[in-house]
Design an enzyme around this catalytic site. Structure first.
Site, PDB file in Angstrom:
ATOM      1  N   ARG A 105      -0.282   2.353  -4.268  1.00 12.04           N
ATOM      2  CA  ARG A 105      -1.182   3.706  -3.855  1.00 12.04           C
ATOM      3  C   ARG A 105      -0.719   5.079  -4.528  1.00 12.04           C
ATOM      4  NH1 ARG A 105      -2.744   4.261   2.255  1.00 12.04           N
ATOM      5  NH2 ARG A 105      -0.700   3.751   2.528  1.00 12.04           N
ATOM      6  N   ASP A 201       5.960   0.722   7.187  1.00  6.93           N
ATOM      7  CA  ASP A 201       5.593  -0.067   5.973  1.00  6.93           C
ATOM      8  C   ASP A 201       5.961  -1.527   5.970  1.00  6.93           C
ATOM      9  OD1 ASP A 201       5.517   1.453   2.668  1.00  6.93           O
ATOM     10  OD2 ASP A 201       6.262  -0.757   3.130  1.00  6.93           O
TER      11      ASP A 201
HETATM   12  N1  URA Z   1       0.672  -0.093   4.122  1.00  9.68           N
HETATM   13  C1  URA Z   1       1.591  -0.222   5.078  1.00  9.68           C
HETATM   14  O1  URA Z   1       2.519  -0.956   4.735  1.00  9.68           O
HETATM   15  N2  URA Z   1       1.537   0.288   6.278  1.00  9.68           N
HETATM   16  C2  URA Z   1       0.680   1.082   6.683  1.00  9.68           C
HETATM   17  O2  URA Z   1       0.573   1.607   7.796  1.00  9.68           O
HETATM   18  C3  URA Z   1      -0.184   1.427   5.814  1.00  9.68           C
HETATM   19  C4  URA Z   1      -0.360   0.693   4.494  1.00  9.68           C
END
Ligand code: URA
Length: 210
Positions: A105, A201
């Site tokens: 991302r 994450d």
């Molecule tokens: N990716 C993740 O690892 N955690 C999140 O909360 C959103 C995206």
């Protein structure tokens, strides 16, 4: 046909998910729980696979016994966090074919950028299960599924651990034909695109990175 959204409310799944959410859960415990929960989620996402029968002989007599029809399943992991779900599912479906889609991302735009793609052949004849623990904005998942469709996949399911309403809406808009199976739908996304309350994450928590 599976519903567009299935939330797996089984007590074992919910209990393990709570342990995974806790910030003091160690990397080792997180990984172990993810492996366990992925087996339970795999059970749900493989509901209603096409079935046939084959002639076998039990020690007592011959019978026409149920067996999964068609080519081997394709499991598609969205790197890197998808691999945590993949490992557990492969224990249950060891003959599955495996593909990887690498997307990150962009931290500014939150849009997916592709850096890797390796998919099994004959996707048009397989059921494909795309795995990524966190359905957040839905941009990466929608992009990965678009890639799969461009490679011929027609029968696709999406499996995650946690989903945000924003991600579900994005998927429904981009791929209304792809059922989603998740352990929970959380409240919303924060300004950094993280699921709230979420678990942080997922990649960092399973690989012990920051
Ligand atoms: N990716 C993740 O690892 N955690 C999140 O909360 C959103 C995206």
């Amino acid at each position: 046909m599976l519903d567009h959204l299935t939330v797996v409310s089984h007590p074992l799944v919910q209990h393990k998910l709570t342990l995974m959410r806790e910030k003091d859960t160690s990397t080792a415990s997180f990984r172990k729980l993810l492996r366990e929960i992925s087996l339970l989620l795999a059970y749900e996402v493989t509901r209603e696979l096409p079935m046939t029968t084959k002639r076998i002989e039990t020690p007592i007599e011959p019978m026409d016994a149920p067996t999964i029809d068609g080519k081997k399943l394709a499991l598609i992991s969205i790197l890197r966090a998808g691999n945590g779900l993949l490992d557990g599912i492969l224990e249950l479906i060891p003959a599955a074919r495996v593909g990887f889609v690498g997307l990150y991302r962009d931290p500014e735009t939150l849009q997916p950028v592709q850096y890797y793609c390796k998919l099994p052949d004959h996707l048009d004849e397989r059921v494909s299960i795309v795995v990524d623990p966190m359905l957040a904005t839905g941009n990466s998942s929608a992009a990965a599924i678009t890639l799969l469709k461009q490679s011929g996949a027609k029968n696709i399911r999406f499996l995650c651990l946690l989903a945000a309403p924003e991600g579900i809406a994005r998927m429904k808009e981009a791929h209304p034909d792809v059922p989603i199976v998740t352990a929970a739908v959380d409240s919303h996304l924060n300004d950094h695109g993280y699921i709230v309350p979420g678990l942080g994450d997922a990649g960092d928590r399973m690989f012990g990175t920051k």
